[in-house]
Motif scaffolding. Structure first.
Motif, PDB file in Angstrom:
ATOM      1  N   ALA A  43      88.509  29.048  -9.805  1.00  0.00           N
ATOM      2  CA  ALA A  43      87.626  29.229  -8.652  1.00  0.00           C
ATOM      3  C   ALA A  43      88.059  28.309  -7.528  1.00  0.00           C
ATOM      4  CB  ALA A  43      86.182  28.937  -9.053  1.00  0.00           C
ATOM      5  N   VAL A  44      88.127  28.851  -6.317  1.00  0.00           N
ATOM      6  CA  VAL A  44      88.510  28.072  -5.141  1.00  0.00           C
ATOM      7  C   VAL A  44      87.403  28.173  -4.099  1.00  0.00           C
ATOM      8  CG1 VAL A  44      90.986  28.349  -5.534  1.00  0.00           C
ATOM      9  CG2 VAL A  44      89.774  30.024  -4.127  1.00  0.00           C
ATOM     10  N   ASP A  45      87.314  27.158  -3.265  1.00  0.00           N
ATOM     11  CA  ASP A  45      86.299  27.120  -2.210  1.00  0.00           C
ATOM     12  C   ASP A  45      86.911  27.498  -0.873  1.00  0.00           C
ATOM     13  OD1 ASP A  45      83.684  25.983  -3.311  1.00  0.00           O
ATOM     14  OD2 ASP A  45      85.170  24.577  -4.121  1.00  0.00           O
ATOM     15  N   ARG A  67      82.039  36.549  -4.830  1.00  0.00           N
ATOM     16  CA  ARG A  67      81.882  35.121  -5.096  1.00  0.00           C
ATOM     17  C   ARG A  67      81.382  34.866  -6.516  1.00  0.00           C
ATOM     18  NH1 ARG A  67      76.643  33.632  -1.317  1.00  0.00           N
ATOM     19  NH2 ARG A  67      75.126  34.897  -2.433  1.00  0.00           N
ATOM     20  N   THR A  68      81.585  33.641  -6.970  1.00  0.00           N
ATOM     21  CA  THR A  68      81.301  33.305  -8.368  1.00  0.00           C
ATOM     22  C   THR A  68      79.806  33.229  -8.666  1.00  0.00           C
ATOM     23  OG1 THR A  68      81.407  30.938  -7.874  1.00  0.00           O
ATOM     24  CG2 THR A  68      83.451  32.019  -8.559  1.00  0.00           C
ATOM     25  N   HIS A  99      80.537  29.179   3.607  1.00  0.00           N
ATOM     26  CA  HIS A  99      81.137  28.690   2.370  1.00  0.00           C
ATOM     27  C   HIS A  99      81.022  29.764   1.292  1.00  0.00           C
ATOM     28  CE1 HIS A  99      80.971  26.819  -1.660  1.00  0.00           C
ATOM     29  NE2 HIS A  99      81.987  26.119  -1.189  1.00  0.00           N
ATOM     30  N   GLU A 101      82.596  30.364  -2.839  1.00  0.00           N
ATOM     31  CA  GLU A 101      83.460  30.049  -3.974  1.00  0.00           C
ATOM     32  C   GLU A 101      83.877  31.371  -4.609  1.00  0.00           C
ATOM     33  OE1 GLU A 101      83.087  26.793  -7.384  1.00  0.00           O
ATOM     34  OE2 GLU A 101      82.042  28.654  -7.922  1.00  0.00           O
ATOM     35  N   ARG A 104      90.543  32.802  -7.509  1.00  0.00           N
ATOM     36  CA  ARG A 104      91.777  32.948  -6.739  1.00  0.00           C
ATOM     37  C   ARG A 104      92.346  34.360  -6.861  1.00  0.00           C
ATOM     38  NH1 ARG A 104      94.927  29.068  -4.408  1.00  0.00           N
ATOM     39  NH2 ARG A 104      97.065  29.670  -3.901  1.00  0.00           N
ATOM     40  N   THR A 304      91.664  26.725   1.543  1.00  0.00           N
ATOM     41  CA  THR A 304      91.139  26.737   2.909  1.00  0.00           C
ATOM     42  C   THR A 304      92.212  26.331   3.902  1.00  0.00           C
ATOM     43  OG1 THR A 304      88.816  26.374   2.328  1.00  0.00           O
ATOM     44  CG2 THR A 304      89.529  25.578   4.471  1.00  0.00           C
ATOM     45  N   SER A 388      84.263  18.201   1.544  1.00  0.00           N
ATOM     46  CA  SER A 388      83.476  19.203   2.264  1.00  0.00           C
ATOM     47  C   SER A 388      83.501  18.954   3.759  1.00  0.00           C
ATOM     48  CB  SER A 388      82.036  19.202   1.740  1.00  0.00           C
ATOM     49  OG  SER A 388      81.223  20.062   2.513  1.00  0.00           O
TER      50      SER A 388
END
Length: 398
Positions: A43-45, A67-68, A99, A101, A104, A304, A388
């Motif tokens: 998982a990526v933000d 998203r997750t 934002h 999450e 990938r 990001t 963040s």
């Protein structure tokens, strides 16, 4: 201009999207035999600037749907009561368009889908040689084919082939932060829904979260090691053995996770390393994303940063009207300070996420328990000093 982009993960497709819409003709080459589609990877933000890039690409709805949806973090340690932390009370703008999450693999699927109809992709191939002259670059591919391009872009990650060919071996630019990051899938034997379970050890961290689109879960391991330069990033057998030795005899769910690791066909491990270079361009070749300035996998917000940098590079090339030297200089100037913020935040994230001793572990656990109870202003100030705040600080050019 004909532009060859090496790498079809994140920065490559984003760059190709914007170049194609500005009159360029991008070709994306990727050594994997097929698109990296599906639910693979960790998982990526995507923080505010990346979400703004996605908005300008018309992708926000698709990202939000994928998203997750992990909303609860549960801190666990045998012999101690579990602590629960509401993520939407900690991460700013968790529930809006600033934002997301996302796995990938899901992100790669979305980016490939929006570019595949008007961008040429060459899967199962890679660059063997580059020969530049005053008017272009002759490229020989591993398949044996030779083609000529006006520009070449290395968007091929931490272990970039383009960087190696043009700038020199990876060892000259890689700075190890002293840790490893591993991820793999396993059955969701705890029936997790919408929450992450986390265990902090000394020099080790382990977490498990559900993949809501499947019946599986994903394990993430981060640990410190003094031998980060001695393991081939493609020697999977040696990587698994390193993980087994590191977590042997550990408490919590680790024995079960290690058993599942051996059965996982998507196991991935790499050093937590940064790429530090004085410049990311040479002649008609330029680097973007982790290839030029990886802030550190899983700790520096590289996804990001990659999306933002790809947008900025495309914008600079359009503004320069064919003057690639000027475009590359503008690109580097615009992105350098933002890159440094991400790079400087990464060691703090690793330090706080993987405690070095029992005292640090106690402090980290106490901080996680107290953070949701702090006033909004205090909590925001703490978060703004970390990854963040750094990743939300860039203003995209129009």
């Amino acid at each position: 201009m004909d532009v060859l982009i090496s790498g079809a993960s994140v920065a490559g497709p984003v760059l190709a999207y914007w170049l194609r819409r500005r009159g360029f003709f991008p070709v994306v080459v990727e050594r994997t035999p097929r698109p990296r589609l599906g639910l693979g990877g960790h998982a990526v933000d995507l923080f505010e600037p990346a979400m703004e890039v996605a908005s300008r690409m018309g992708l926000v709805s698709a990202l939000r749907e994928a998203r997750t949806e992990s909303e609860l973090l549960v801190l666990e340690r045998p012999g101690r009561p579990a602590a629960e932390l509401r993520l939407n009370a900690v991460v700013p703008a968790f529930d809006d368009d600033k934002h997301v999450e996302i796995l990938r693999g899901e992100l790669a699927t979305i980016l490939h889908g929006v570019t595949r109809d008007d961008v040429e992709y060459r899967f199962g191939d890679s660059i063997r040689t580059l020969a530049e002259d005053a008017t272009g670059v002759d490229v020989t591919f591993e398949s044996g084919e030779t083609r000529r391009f006006d520009l070449v872009v290395g968007a091929d990650g931490l272990h970039s082939r383009v960087r190696e060919l043009v700038f020199g071996p990876e060892s000259e630019f890689r700075h190890d932060l002293g840790g490893y990051f591993a991820v793999f899938s396993l059955p969701n034997y705890r029936r997790l829904v919408g929450k992450i379970v986390l265990h902090l050890g000394v020099n080790r961290m382990a977490a498990v979260y559900p993949v809501r689109q499947t019946k599986d879960a994903r394990a993430v391991l981060m640990f410190r090691s003094d031998t980060t330069s001695q393991h081939d990033h493609r020697d999977v057998a040696a990587q698994r053995e390193l993980v087994r030795k590191t977590y042997a005899g550990q408490e919590w769910e680790l024995p079960r996770l290690l058993a599942a690791m051996d059965d996982a066909d998507d196991f991935y491990l790499d050093t937590i390393s940064q790429i530090r270079m004085p410049s990311w361009s040479r002649g008609r070749v330029v680097l973007v994303g982790d290839a030029g300035y990886s802030p550190g996998p899983a700790v520096g917000g590289g996804t990001t940063l990659a999306m933002v940098a790809a947008y900025v590079l495309a914008h600079a090339l359009e503004e320069a009207d064919g003057d690639h030297a000027n475009a590359f200089a503008v690109y580097e100037s615009r992105i350098r300070d933002y890159m440094r913020l991400c790079r400087d935040a990464a060691p703090r994230v690793l330090r706080n996420g993987v405690p070095r001793n029992r005292v640090h572990r106690a402090i980290a656990e106490t901080s996680l328990r107290l953070l949701p109870r702090l006033p909004d202003r205090v909590r925001s100030r703490i978060l703004a000093g970390g990854i963040s705040g750094a990743l939300s600080s860039f203003a995209l050019p129009e």
